[in-house]
Write a protein that holds these residues in place. Structure first.
Motif, PDB file in Angstrom:
ATOM      1  N   LEU A  56      54.507  39.611  32.597  1.00 42.52           N
ATOM      2  CA  LEU A  56      55.547  38.607  32.367  1.00 42.52           C
ATOM      3  C   LEU A  56      56.911  39.166  32.738  1.00 42.52           C
ATOM      4  O   LEU A  56      57.196  40.347  32.504  1.00 42.52           O
ATOM      5  CB  LEU A  56      55.550  38.172  30.902  1.00 42.52           C
ATOM      6  CG  LEU A  56      54.254  37.519  30.409  1.00 42.52           C
ATOM      7  CD1 LEU A  56      54.342  37.247  28.910  1.00 42.52           C
ATOM      8  CD2 LEU A  56      53.977  36.227  31.169  1.00 42.52           C
ATOM      9  N   GLY A  57      57.728  38.292  33.321  1.00 40.28           N
ATOM     10  CA  GLY A  57      59.062  38.682  33.751  1.00 40.28           C
ATOM     11  C   GLY A  57      60.129  37.772  33.199  1.00 40.28           C
ATOM     12  O   GLY A  57      59.956  37.133  32.151  1.00 40.28           O
ATOM     13  N   ALA A  75      52.858  34.498  26.476  1.00 42.63           N
ATOM     14  CA  ALA A  75      53.324  35.705  25.782  1.00 42.63           C
ATOM     15  C   ALA A  75      52.762  35.792  24.372  1.00 42.63           C
ATOM     16  O   ALA A  75      52.502  36.889  23.857  1.00 42.63           O
ATOM     17  CB  ALA A  75      54.844  35.732  25.741  1.00 42.63           C
ATOM     18  N   LYS A  76      52.552  34.648  23.747  1.00 39.20           N
ATOM     19  CA  LYS A  76      52.027  34.635  22.380  1.00 39.20           C
ATOM     20  C   LYS A  76      50.514  34.765  22.335  1.00 39.20           C
ATOM     21  O   LYS A  76      49.957  35.180  21.312  1.00 39.20           O
ATOM     22  CB  LYS A  76      52.464  33.342  21.676  1.00 39.20           C
ATOM     23  CG  LYS A  76      53.958  33.285  21.384  1.00 39.20           C
ATOM     24  CD  LYS A  76      54.348  32.065  20.582  1.00 39.20           C
ATOM     25  CE  LYS A  76      54.403  30.811  21.428  1.00 39.20           C
ATOM     26  NZ  LYS A  76      54.975  29.662  20.687  1.00 39.20           N
ATOM     27  N   GLU A  77      49.843  34.441  23.441  1.00 47.46           N
ATOM     28  CA  GLU A  77      48.390  34.365  23.432  1.00 47.46           C
ATOM     29  C   GLU A  77      47.675  35.531  24.114  1.00 47.46           C
ATOM     30  O   GLU A  77      46.558  35.881  23.742  1.00 47.46           O
ATOM     31  CB  GLU A  77      47.933  33.053  24.092  1.00 47.46           C
ATOM     32  CG  GLU A  77      48.379  31.797  23.368  1.00 47.46           C
ATOM     33  CD  GLU A  77      47.739  31.660  22.005  1.00 47.46           C
ATOM     34  OE1 GLU A  77      46.612  32.164  21.816  1.00 47.46           O
ATOM     35  OE2 GLU A  77      48.361  31.040  21.122  1.00 47.46           O
ATOM     36  N   VAL A  78      48.273  36.129  25.124  1.00 44.14           N
ATOM     37  CA  VAL A  78      47.577  37.171  25.883  1.00 44.14           C
ATOM     38  C   VAL A  78      47.302  38.372  24.982  1.00 44.14           C
ATOM     39  O   VAL A  78      48.158  38.773  24.186  1.00 44.14           O
ATOM     40  CB  VAL A  78      48.399  37.588  27.127  1.00 44.14           C
ATOM     41  CG1 VAL A  78      49.714  38.231  26.738  1.00 44.14           C
ATOM     42  CG2 VAL A  78      47.598  38.524  28.011  1.00 44.14           C
ATOM     43  N   PRO A  79      46.096  38.942  25.048  1.00 43.37           N
ATOM     44  CA  PRO A  79      45.813  40.133  24.242  1.00 43.37           C
ATOM     45  C   PRO A  79      46.798  41.255  24.551  1.00 43.37           C
ATOM     46  O   PRO A  79      47.149  41.485  25.711  1.00 43.37           O
ATOM     47  CB  PRO A  79      44.390  40.516  24.666  1.00 43.37           C
ATOM     48  CG  PRO A  79      43.791  39.246  25.193  1.00 43.37           C
ATOM     49  CD  PRO A  79      44.927  38.501  25.830  1.00 43.37           C
ATOM     50  N   LEU A  80      47.230  41.949  23.522  1.00 40.89           N
ATOM     51  CA  LEU A  80      48.245  42.978  23.709  1.00 40.89           C
ATOM     52  C   LEU A  80      47.785  44.075  24.659  1.00 40.89           C
ATOM     53  O   LEU A  80      48.602  44.680  25.361  1.00 40.89           O
ATOM     54  CB  LEU A  80      48.632  43.583  22.354  1.00 40.89           C
ATOM     55  CG  LEU A  80      49.543  42.723  21.481  1.00 40.89           C
ATOM     56  CD1 LEU A  80      49.689  43.356  20.104  1.00 40.89           C
ATOM     57  CD2 LEU A  80      50.906  42.527  22.129  1.00 40.89           C
ATOM     58  N   ASP A  81      46.480  44.353  24.700  1.00 31.73           N
ATOM     59  CA  ASP A  81      46.005  45.430  25.573  1.00 31.73           C
ATOM     60  C   ASP A  81      45.902  45.016  27.030  1.00 31.73           C
ATOM     61  O   ASP A  81      45.506  45.812  27.879  1.00 31.73           O
ATOM     62  CB  ASP A  81      44.668  45.990  25.080  1.00 31.73           C
ATOM     63  CG  ASP A  81      43.537  44.982  25.130  1.00 31.73           C
ATOM     64  OD1 ASP A  81      43.798  43.775  25.393  1.00 31.73           O
ATOM     65  OD2 ASP A  81      42.381  45.383  24.903  1.00 31.73           O
ATOM     66  N   ARG A  82      46.280  43.748  27.346  1.00 28.57           N
ATOM     67  CA  ARG A  82      46.312  43.289  28.734  1.00 28.57           C
ATOM     68  C   ARG A  82      47.682  42.790  29.140  1.00 28.57           C
ATOM     69  O   ARG A  82      47.828  42.105  30.139  1.00 28.57           O
ATOM     70  CB  ARG A  82      45.292  42.165  28.936  1.00 28.57           C
ATOM     71  CG  ARG A  82      43.855  42.569  28.736  1.00 28.57           C
ATOM     72  CD  ARG A  82      43.364  43.500  29.831  1.00 28.57           C
ATOM     73  NE  ARG A  82      41.926  43.671  29.740  1.00 28.57           N
ATOM     74  CZ  ARG A  82      41.047  42.884  30.341  1.00 28.57           C
ATOM     75  NH1 ARG A  82      41.475  41.894  31.102  1.00 28.57           N
ATOM     76  NH2 ARG A  82      39.755  43.085  30.193  1.00 28.57           N
ATOM     77  N   LEU A  83      48.690  43.136  28.390  1.00 28.59           N
ATOM     78  CA  LEU A  83      50.050  42.650  28.618  1.00 28.59           C
ATOM     79  C   LEU A  83      50.890  43.699  29.341  1.00 28.59           C
ATOM     80  O   LEU A  83      50.890  44.871  28.983  1.00 28.59           O
ATOM     81  CB  LEU A  83      50.703  42.309  27.277  1.00 28.59           C
ATOM     82  CG  LEU A  83      52.170  41.862  27.308  1.00 28.59           C
ATOM     83  CD1 LEU A  83      52.329  40.545  28.061  1.00 28.59           C
ATOM     84  CD2 LEU A  83      52.700  41.731  25.874  1.00 28.59           C
ATOM     85  N   LEU A  84      51.617  43.247  30.377  1.00 32.45           N
ATOM     86  CA  LEU A  84      52.571  44.087  31.091  1.00 32.45           C
ATOM     87  C   LEU A  84      53.891  43.346  31.198  1.00 32.45           C
ATOM     88  O   LEU A  84      53.940  42.114  31.054  1.00 32.45           O
ATOM     89  CB  LEU A  84      52.053  44.436  32.489  1.00 32.45           C
ATOM     90  CG  LEU A  84      50.747  45.222  32.582  1.00 32.45           C
ATOM     91  CD1 LEU A  84      50.290  45.306  34.028  1.00 32.45           C
ATOM     92  CD2 LEU A  84      50.898  46.604  31.972  1.00 32.45           C
ATOM     93  N   ILE A  85      54.967  44.084  31.490  1.00 28.91           N
ATOM     94  CA  ILE A  85      56.274  43.466  31.699  1.00 28.91           C
ATOM     95  C   ILE A  85      56.854  43.938  33.025  1.00 28.91           C
ATOM     96  O   ILE A  85      56.482  44.983  33.545  1.00 28.91           O
ATOM     97  CB  ILE A  85      57.249  43.770  30.541  1.00 28.91           C
ATOM     98  CG1 ILE A  85      57.396  45.279  30.328  1.00 28.91           C
ATOM     99  CG2 ILE A  85      56.802  43.076  29.274  1.00 28.91           C
ATOM    100  CD1 ILE A  85      58.408  45.648  29.251  1.00 28.91           C
ATOM    101  N   GLU A  86      57.769  43.143  33.566  1.00 33.89           N
ATOM    102  CA  GLU A  86      58.354  43.427  34.879  1.00 33.89           C
ATOM    103  C   GLU A  86      59.673  42.694  35.018  1.00 33.89           C
ATOM    104  O   GLU A  86      60.026  41.838  34.191  1.00 33.89           O
ATOM    105  CB  GLU A  86      57.400  42.966  35.979  1.00 33.89           C
ATOM    106  CG  GLU A  86      57.178  41.459  35.985  1.00 33.89           C
ATOM    107  CD  GLU A  86      56.396  40.991  37.205  1.00 33.89           C
ATOM    108  OE1 GLU A  86      57.047  40.620  38.202  1.00 33.89           O
ATOM    109  OE2 GLU A  86      55.155  40.970  37.136  1.00 33.89           O
ATOM    110  N   THR A  87      60.381  43.006  36.109  1.00 35.00           N
ATOM    111  CA  THR A  87      61.591  42.239  36.435  1.00 35.00           C
ATOM    112  C   THR A  87      61.449  41.427  37.713  1.00 35.00           C
ATOM    113  O   THR A  87      62.036  40.364  37.841  1.00 35.00           O
ATOM    114  CB  THR A  87      62.824  43.163  36.587  1.00 35.00           C
ATOM    115  OG1 THR A  87      62.570  44.118  37.616  1.00 35.00           O
ATOM    116  CG2 THR A  87      63.157  43.843  35.280  1.00 35.00           C
TER     117      THR A  87
END
Length: 256
Positions: A174-175, A190-202
């Protein structure tokens, strides 16, 4: 500690102050970055930047908008670069149905070739998707991209497709749009995706998060993305930073 998993420090917008931009990112707690090259001009500079900074890495691939320009020699070049010690993924690749420079059949062909290449060299992939979600998921499934896994870069689609991505061993990144007031979809994700599959970017210099929307984005602003996700999930920004950094390092096989 933050990890910007998708940034274009090789873009013309950073020609005059690239070093200062990188320092601002470090000062904001951004420990690692992946610079993405996607054509003949941006790939060499992505490699050069990664070589110049220990905590910065590169991804190399061919953007779908320019699929019509890619040759077999370009594909071989990307394959050769995949063995560079600072190259951690193949991409960005995918489909873009918003712009019409490259016909859709050519985009699909180039997309499939890059997936095959990534499987050959055993590297994960980074997916660019614009208005083409169902076709992208279909091609990833048909090409068995699950073998290598990947990132759905700057995910901005419905929650209903997330499970398809997870089932193929993909991460959701997610950006800036997750901070936009008129963008409900990334907030739901952002509220639903499992935390162990979450990344962030710009995706800098594009898609600057609120309150900088409309201005040049830069990797320091990934903190604003992390803050928004933390707020949506009732967590601290430190927790989101730690989790997404760990996920990114695992995905890119970075040990520091």
């Amino acid at each position: 500690m933050l990890f910007d998993t998708h940034v274009h420090l090789n873009a013309k917008q950073f020609e005059d102050d690239r070093e200062k931009t990188i320092q601002r990112a470090y000062d904001a707690g951004v420990k690692n970055m992946v610079v993405v090259g996607f054509d003949r001009e941006t790939i060499p500079l992505a490699i050069e930047i990664a070589e110049s900074y220990p905590a910065i890495y590169a991804a190399v691939g061919w953007h779908p908008v320019d699929a019509i320009d890619m040759t077999e020699e370009d594909l071989k070049w990307i394959e050769q670069l995949s063995f560079h010690p600072k190259v951690v993924a193949i991409g960005e690749m995918g489909l873009d149905y918003h712009w019409d420079k490259s016909p859709r059949d050519i985009q699909k062909e180039v997309f499939r070739k890059q997936i095959a290449l990534a499987k050959k060299v055993n590297m994960p992939i980074i997916i660019h998707n614009r208005e083409a979600t169902e076709d992208i998921i279909k091609i990833l499934q048909e090409e068995n991209a699950k073998e290598i896994g990947g990132i759905m870069h700057c995910y901005n689609d419905s929650v209903k497709y997330v499970q398809d991505c997870l089932d193929m061993n993909f991460y959701i990144s997610l950006g800036g749009p997750v901070t936009f007031k008129n963008a409900p979809l990334p907030k739901e994700v952002a509220k639903e995706v499992p935390l162990d599959r979450l990344l962030i970017e710009t995706d800098a210099p594009f898609l600057a998060p609120h309150p900088n929307r409309g201005k040049r984005n830069e990797p320091a602003y990934v903190r604003l993305v992390a803050e928004q996700i933390a707020s949506l999930r009732d967590m601290s920004v430190e927790e989101i930073g730690e989790i997404t950094t760990r996920n990114a390092r695992q995905f890119f096989n970075i040990n520091e």
